[in-house]
Design a protein around this motif. Structure first.
Motif, PDB file in Angstrom:
ATOM      1  N   VAL A  14       5.844 -20.209  -6.079  1.00 24.56           N
ATOM      2  CA  VAL A  14       6.671 -19.997  -5.051  1.00 24.56           C
ATOM      3  C   VAL A  14       7.947 -19.100  -5.274  1.00 24.56           C
ATOM      4  CG1 VAL A  14       7.892 -20.780  -2.928  1.00 24.56           C
ATOM      5  CG2 VAL A  14       5.858 -21.875  -3.564  1.00 24.56           C
ATOM      6  N   ILE A  15       8.774 -19.245  -6.184  1.00 25.16           N
ATOM      7  CA  ILE A  15       9.744 -18.580  -6.554  1.00 25.16           C
ATOM      8  C   ILE A  15       9.422 -17.318  -7.186  1.00 25.16           C
ATOM      9  CG2 ILE A  15      11.978 -18.576  -8.018  1.00 25.16           C
ATOM     10  CD1 ILE A  15      11.990 -21.411  -7.829  1.00 25.16           C
ATOM     11  N   GLY A  16       8.250 -17.340  -7.739  1.00 29.67           N
ATOM     12  CA  GLY A  16       7.805 -15.963  -8.421  1.00 29.67           C
ATOM     13  C   GLY A  16       7.405 -14.871  -7.462  1.00 29.67           C
ATOM     14  N   ILE A  17       6.568 -15.551  -6.527  1.00 27.99           N
ATOM     15  CA  ILE A  17       6.411 -14.456  -5.554  1.00 27.99           C
ATOM     16  C   ILE A  17       7.469 -14.263  -4.509  1.00 27.99           C
ATOM     17  CG2 ILE A  17       4.777 -14.663  -3.212  1.00 27.99           C
ATOM     18  CD1 ILE A  17       3.013 -14.644  -5.541  1.00 27.99           C
ATOM     19  N   ILE A  21       8.547 -10.228  -4.178  1.00 25.83           N
ATOM     20  CA  ILE A  21       8.816  -9.616  -2.909  1.00 25.83           C
ATOM     21  C   ILE A  21      10.263  -8.960  -2.762  1.00 25.83           C
ATOM     22  CG2 ILE A  21       8.839  -9.823  -0.456  1.00 25.83           C
ATOM     23  CD1 ILE A  21       6.751 -11.868  -0.966  1.00 25.83           C
ATOM     24  N   SER A  22      11.224  -9.592  -3.095  1.00 28.60           N
ATOM     25  CA  SER A  22      12.573  -9.097  -3.040  1.00 28.60           C
ATOM     26  C   SER A  22      12.740  -8.048  -4.079  1.00 28.60           C
ATOM     27  CB  SER A  22      13.617 -10.350  -3.227  1.00 28.60           C
ATOM     28  OG  SER A  22      13.652 -10.515  -4.771  1.00 28.60           O
ATOM     29  N   TYR A  37      19.613   7.652   3.106  1.00 25.44           N
ATOM     30  CA  TYR A  37      20.283   7.571   4.577  1.00 25.44           C
ATOM     31  C   TYR A  37      21.648   6.942   4.434  1.00 25.44           C
ATOM     32  CZ  TYR A  37      15.580   8.441   5.811  1.00 25.44           C
ATOM     33  OH  TYR A  37      14.093   8.816   6.170  1.00 25.44           O
ATOM     34  N   ASP A  38      22.190   6.954   3.218  1.00 26.51           N
ATOM     35  CA  ASP A  38      23.576   6.450   3.073  1.00 26.51           C
ATOM     36  C   ASP A  38      24.008   5.014   3.689  1.00 26.51           C
ATOM     37  OD1 ASP A  38      26.114   6.567   1.921  1.00 26.51           O
ATOM     38  OD2 ASP A  38      27.017   7.755   3.858  1.00 26.51           O
ATOM     39  N   LEU A  39      23.139   4.126   3.258  1.00 24.41           N
ATOM     40  CA  LEU A  39      23.239   2.925   3.750  1.00 24.41           C
ATOM     41  C   LEU A  39      23.216   1.868   2.574  1.00 24.41           C
ATOM     42  CD1 LEU A  39      20.440   2.680   6.717  1.00 24.41           C
ATOM     43  CD2 LEU A  39      22.975   2.623   6.868  1.00 24.41           C
ATOM     44  N   PRO A  40      24.376   1.827   1.965  1.00 29.02           N
ATOM     45  CA  PRO A  40      24.680   0.949   0.598  1.00 29.02           C
ATOM     46  C   PRO A  40      24.579  -0.533   1.059  1.00 29.02           C
ATOM     47  CG  PRO A  40      26.645   2.041   1.155  1.00 29.02           C
ATOM     48  CD  PRO A  40      25.427   2.679   2.021  1.00 29.02           C
ATOM     49  N   VAL A  41      24.712  -1.057   2.097  1.00 32.64           N
ATOM     50  CA  VAL A  41      24.931  -2.329   2.778  1.00 32.64           C
ATOM     51  C   VAL A  41      23.321  -3.018   2.590  1.00 32.64           C
ATOM     52  CG1 VAL A  41      24.349  -2.124   5.088  1.00 32.64           C
ATOM     53  CG2 VAL A  41      26.019  -3.833   4.391  1.00 32.64           C
ATOM     54  N   VAL A  42      22.492  -2.432   2.702  1.00 31.81           N
ATOM     55  CA  VAL A  42      21.238  -3.050   2.517  1.00 31.81           C
ATOM     56  C   VAL A  42      20.917  -3.441   1.088  1.00 31.81           C
ATOM     57  CG1 VAL A  42      18.728  -2.747   2.816  1.00 31.81           C
ATOM     58  CG2 VAL A  42      20.226  -1.572   4.356  1.00 31.81           C
ATOM     59  N   VAL A  43      21.481  -2.658  -0.044  1.00 29.93           N
ATOM     60  CA  VAL A  43      21.158  -2.841  -1.409  1.00 29.93           C
ATOM     61  C   VAL A  43      22.116  -4.176  -1.922  1.00 29.93           C
ATOM     62  CG1 VAL A  43      21.700  -1.951  -3.590  1.00 29.93           C
ATOM     63  CG2 VAL A  43      20.608  -0.554  -2.006  1.00 29.93           C
ATOM     64  N   LYS A  44      23.438  -4.003  -1.151  1.00 24.73           N
ATOM     65  CA  LYS A  44      24.222  -5.049  -1.406  1.00 24.73           C
ATOM     66  C   LYS A  44      23.774  -6.453  -1.174  1.00 24.73           C
ATOM     67  CE  LYS A  44      28.849  -6.694  -0.039  1.00 24.73           C
ATOM     68  NZ  LYS A  44      30.206  -6.635   0.881  1.00 24.73           N
ATOM     69  N   TYR A  45      23.343  -6.625  -0.029  1.00 20.46           N
ATOM     70  CA  TYR A  45      22.850  -8.119   0.463  1.00 20.46           C
ATOM     71  C   TYR A  45      21.549  -8.285  -0.367  1.00 20.46           C
ATOM     72  CZ  TYR A  45      26.753  -8.134   3.500  1.00 20.46           C
ATOM     73  OH  TYR A  45      28.042  -8.034   4.067  1.00 20.46           O
ATOM     74  N   GLY A  51      19.322 -11.402  -6.900  1.00 19.09           N
ATOM     75  CA  GLY A  51      19.977 -12.179  -7.883  1.00 19.09           C
ATOM     76  C   GLY A  51      19.906 -13.537  -8.072  1.00 19.09           C
ATOM     77  N   ILE A  52      20.047 -14.033  -6.657  1.00 13.47           N
ATOM     78  CA  ILE A  52      19.872 -15.525  -6.781  1.00 13.47           C
ATOM     79  C   ILE A  52      18.338 -16.014  -7.036  1.00 13.47           C
ATOM     80  CG2 ILE A  52      19.894 -17.676  -5.124  1.00 13.47           C
ATOM     81  CD1 ILE A  52      22.265 -16.059  -3.848  1.00 13.47           C
ATOM     82  N   LEU A  53      17.315 -15.074  -6.555  1.00 12.37           N
ATOM     83  CA  LEU A  53      16.176 -15.562  -6.573  1.00 12.37           C
ATOM     84  C   LEU A  53      15.827 -15.305  -8.215  1.00 12.37           C
ATOM     85  CD1 LEU A  53      14.597 -14.038  -3.569  1.00 12.37           C
ATOM     86  CD2 LEU A  53      14.606 -16.406  -4.238  1.00 12.37           C
ATOM     87  N   PHE A  54      16.241 -14.348  -8.873  1.00 12.94           N
ATOM     88  CA  PHE A  54      16.338 -14.047 -10.050  1.00 12.94           C
ATOM     89  C   PHE A  54      16.377 -15.243 -10.998  1.00 12.94           C
ATOM     90  CE2 PHE A  54      17.298 -12.333 -14.387  1.00 12.94           C
ATOM     91  CZ  PHE A  54      16.087 -11.724 -14.941  1.00 12.94           C
ATOM     92  N   ILE A  55      17.737 -15.709 -10.917  1.00 13.82           N
ATOM     93  CA  ILE A  55      18.277 -16.904 -11.558  1.00 13.82           C
ATOM     94  C   ILE A  55      17.487 -18.057 -11.328  1.00 13.82           C
ATOM     95  CG2 ILE A  55      20.080 -18.557 -11.793  1.00 13.82           C
ATOM     96  CD1 ILE A  55      22.059 -16.006 -11.076  1.00 13.82           C
ATOM     97  N   LEU A  56      16.929 -18.441 -10.031  1.00 10.83           N
ATOM     98  CA  LEU A  56      16.019 -19.563  -9.661  1.00 10.83           C
ATOM     99  C   LEU A  56      14.554 -19.263 -10.519  1.00 10.83           C
ATOM    100  CD1 LEU A  56      16.510 -19.976  -5.861  1.00 10.83           C
ATOM    101  CD2 LEU A  56      17.248 -21.474  -7.695  1.00 10.83           C
TER     102      LEU A  56
END
Length: 104
Positions: A14-17, A21-22, A37-45, A51-56
């Motif tokens: 589950v975590i790997g899938i 996807i993320s 499109y100069d929308l860095p907020v999408v990358v931020k969140y 990052g959290i999923l990677f640690i998990l």
């Protein structure tokens, strides 16, 4: 009674899938939105979520390693898979096979 090995492998699936996807969302959607499109907020969140999923994912690999006595080669394969797009989806087939063996 539940099988801890089976639970660890299912959790890793589950975590790997989800992590895969993320990662794809980050590479294929968030990064183009940031640079075209100069929308860095999408990358931020999405970066935070990924990052959290990677640690998990790393924690789930370590848990599966502990419970299933994986070899060093298999551990490395799963760690490297976390860095390559689509690799966690490919390893999912191996995890499904291992889970089906534990169910017998």
């Amino acid at each position: 009674m539940t099988n801890p090995r089976k639970n660890a492998l299912q959790q890793l699936r589950v975590i790997g899938i989800t992590e895969g996807i993320s990662y794809l969302f980050l590479l294929l959607i968030a990064m183009p939105l940031k640079y075209y499109y100069d929308l860095p907020v999408v990358v931020k969140y999405n970066g935070w979520v990924h990052g959290i999923l990677f640690i998990l994912y790393i924690a789930a690999v370590l848990r599966a390693t502990w419970l299933c006595n994986w070899s060093l080669l298999r551990i490395l394969k799963y760690f490297i898979a976390s860095l390559i797009p689509l690799a966690t989806f490919i390893l999912d087939k191996e995890l499904r096979k291992d889970i089906s063996v534990l169910q017998k």
